[in-house]
Every structure is written in structure tokens, then in C-alpha cells.
Design an enzyme around this catalytic site. Structure first.
Site, short mmCIF file in Angstrom:
data_model
loop_
_atom_site.label_atom_id
_atom_site.label_comp_id
_atom_site.label_asym_id
_atom_site.label_seq_id
_atom_site.Cartn_x
_atom_site.Cartn_y
_atom_site.Cartn_z
N GLU A 1 4.79 1.25 3.32
CA GLU A 1 3.37 0.66 3.58
C GLU A 1 2.95 2.17 4.53
O GLU A 1 1.64 2.59 3.93
CB GLU A 1 3.10 0.34 5.23
CG GLU A 1 2.00 -0.69 6.50
CD GLU A 1 1.84 -1.32 6.74
OE1 GLU A 1 3.47 -1.86 6.89
OE2 GLU A 1 0.65 -1.66 7.61
N GLU B 1 -5.33 -6.68 6.49
CA GLU B 1 -4.62 -6.75 5.68
C GLU B 1 -4.55 -6.25 3.52
O GLU B 1 -5.05 -7.17 3.48
CB GLU B 1 -3.74 -7.42 6.73
CG GLU B 1 -3.00 -6.85 7.57
CD GLU B 1 -2.09 -6.79 7.68
OE1 GLU B 1 -1.70 -5.92 6.89
OE2 GLU B 1 -1.45 -6.38 9.44
N HIS C 1 -3.64 -1.75 6.91
CA HIS C 1 -2.62 -1.66 6.16
C HIS C 1 -2.35 -2.45 5.45
O HIS C 1 -3.35 -3.21 5.11
CB HIS C 1 -2.32 -3.24 8.12
CG HIS C 1 -2.07 -1.61 8.59
ND1 HIS C 1 -0.68 -2.13 10.51
CD2 HIS C 1 -3.22 -1.45 9.65
CE1 HIS C 1 -1.46 -1.41 10.92
NE2 HIS C 1 -2.58 -0.69 11.22
N HIS D 1 0.15 3.26 10.56
CA HIS D 1 2.04 4.11 11.08
C HIS D 1 1.76 4.97 10.44
O HIS D 1 1.29 5.89 10.60
CB HIS D 1 2.97 2.66 9.67
CG HIS D 1 2.24 1.57 10.35
ND1 HIS D 1 3.16 0.29 10.89
CD2 HIS D 1 1.90 0.15 9.68
CE1 HIS D 1 2.85 -0.09 11.00
NE2 HIS D 1 1.90 -0.50 10.32
ZN LIG Z 1 0.59 -2.37 9.27
#
Ligand SMILES: [Zn+2]
Length: 248
Positions: A24, A134, A72, A10
Site C-alpha cells: 500500500e 480508499e 489509501h 503509511h
Molecule cells: Zn491505509
């Protein structure tokens, strides 16, 4: 030379997941910058490219990266760490996933949600082995509290670095002298502080050191001259006057 492309998930107008006062895009950038610092400071024969542009996988493909790492933070309820590769991709990607996944799990206090596969755009479009991690759930209080501490962010970066060390047989640099990258030296501390904050705002890690009666703004110190030169070039591109010098 091993080329590692790091994609902090992002960015810009896309914050990614949000929760517990966290975004994030900020966390993924913190982890990515810490990981780049570890890899370039402590290893030789490795170059790192970090990108925030929307054309991330194309940038990695054009650069000829050996590995694509997308970082992420999860959301949607849950806790812990999981990693993804493209379905059916096979070795060596599966090996890299196993090595990096288990090193991250060893480095941090996160439960292990497992090694997974998914048809994610960044994994599908990468022409080199690619992994997406993640790192905890932004909307789960216990995970968010961990992600708020810089030592935890450092440990996450360290875990990824340890995995990359295994996957790409990265060698630690020997410590004979340090190549420092400096972007300015001033008699007045406020001028050095101003330059340091302008460097910080452009993504550099700047510190101000008083030496020989001058306030010097330093943005990196490396045992490898190549890495110092690469940082100096990046600083020049960002509009700074960078110089590299060896300090033993
Ligand atoms: Zn993400």
C-alpha cells in the site's frame, strides 16, 4: 493561494496493506506524486505539501493547509473505491467529498462503494476539511491488476485533481514559456544518469536531456515560476544544486 496537503498513507516501516505482490505505501506514494505533478504543472495559485512523517496531521495544521487529502488502498476483501470524512463534519467538507468522489469514479474503472464517514485519526485531528480515499483493494486480484499499471495510477491522480479543481476553483495555467528546474549538466552521460538516480531515490522525478552538447538533469518543468521555485527549494533542501530557467 490554495494549500493542499497530501498524505500518502503509511510509509517507512509501515507498509500498510499488502497483497498480490503490492504494498500500500508504494501505491499511495505513486498516486500522491502523480497528483502533485498534475496540480503544480497545470494549475496556478496552488501549493502542495506531501508528508510521510508520523506527525502528518500536525504538519498539515502547522502549515495552515486548506485541505487535507489522505490517500489509501483498501484491504480485507472487496472491490472498488470509497471515501471517508469525519462523522457529522458538515459543509464544506461534505461538498468536497462529493466533488472529489464523483470525479475519481468518473476517471477510473472502479465500482462505487459510496461516500462514507469514519472516526479515523487523520480526519479527527485535522483542523481543516479532510478527506480519506480508499483506492481499490490490494488483496483483490482484479483491483490489484489495475493498480499495477501506471496509466491507472495516473487516472486515479487525475480524478483527484479534477475534484480538487472543482472544490477549490483552481485555474489552469496558461502556456507561455516553461520554467525548468535543473540540478546538473555533464559532458559524460553516466554522471548525469548517476545524479538522476540519486534524485529519484529522494523522491524527485528526474530525466536526462541532451542539449547543447551537455547531459542535463531536469526534475521538473512548470508554467508557473512559483511552482518551479518551490521545487528548486525542495531540491536544495535535499542536497542538490538546483537552478530555474525560463525556456520559451
Ligand atoms: Zn491505509
Amino acid at each position: 493561494m490554495v494549500k493542499i496537503f497530501i498524505d500518502p498513507g503509511h510509509g517507512g516501516s509501515d507498509p500498510g496493506a499488502t497483497g498480490n505482490g503490492l504494498q500500500e505505501k508504494t501505491l499511495t506514494l505513486q498516486i500522491a506524486l502523480a497528483l502533485r505533478t498534475i496540480l503544480t504543472n497545470e494549475y496556478e495559485g496552488v501549493t502542495v505539501l506531501l508528508s510521510r512523517t508520523s506527525d502528518r496531521t500536525n504538519a498539515a495544521n502547522n502549515w495552515g493547509a486548506d485541505f487535507f487529502l489522505s490517500i489509501h488502498i483498501n484491504s480485507g476483501g472487496g472491490t472498488g473505491f470509497e471515501s471517508y470524512i469525519y462523522p457529522g463534519v458538515g459543509a464544506p467538507t461534505t461538498t468536497y467529498q462529493s466533488e472529489i468522489h464523483s470525479e475519481v469514479i468518473q476517471a477510473v474503472d472502479f465500482s462505487d462503494r459510496g461516500k462514507k464517514t469514519a472516526n479515523f485519526h487523520v480526519l479527527r485531528e485535522s483542523s481543516m476539511p479532510a478527506l480519506l480515499t480508499e483506492n481499490g483493494f490490494i488483496d483483490t486480484v482484479t483491483d490489484a491488476n489495475k493498480l499495477k499499471t501506471s496509466s491507472f495510477i495516473q487516472s486515479l491522480a487525475r480524478g483527484h485533481a479534477n475534484g480538487l479543481e472543482q472544490s477549490f476553483s483552481l485555474q489552469k495555467t496558461s502556456d507561455s514559456g516553461v520554467y525548468k528546474v535543473q540540478i546538473g549538466a555533464f559532458k559524460v552521460k553516466a554522471n548525469a544518469d548517476n545524479l538522476a538516480s540519486s534524485a529519484e531515490s529522494k523522491g524527485f522525478d528526474a530525466i536526462v536531456l541532451l542539449k547543447d552538447g551537455l547531459y542535463k538533469v531536469q526534475i521538473g518543468a512548470f508554467s508557473s515560476k512559483d511552482n518551479a521555485d518551490a521545487l528548486a527549494a525542495r531540491a536544495e533542501n535535499a542536497g542538490f544544486d538546483a537552478m530555474v530557467f525560463l525556456e520559451s
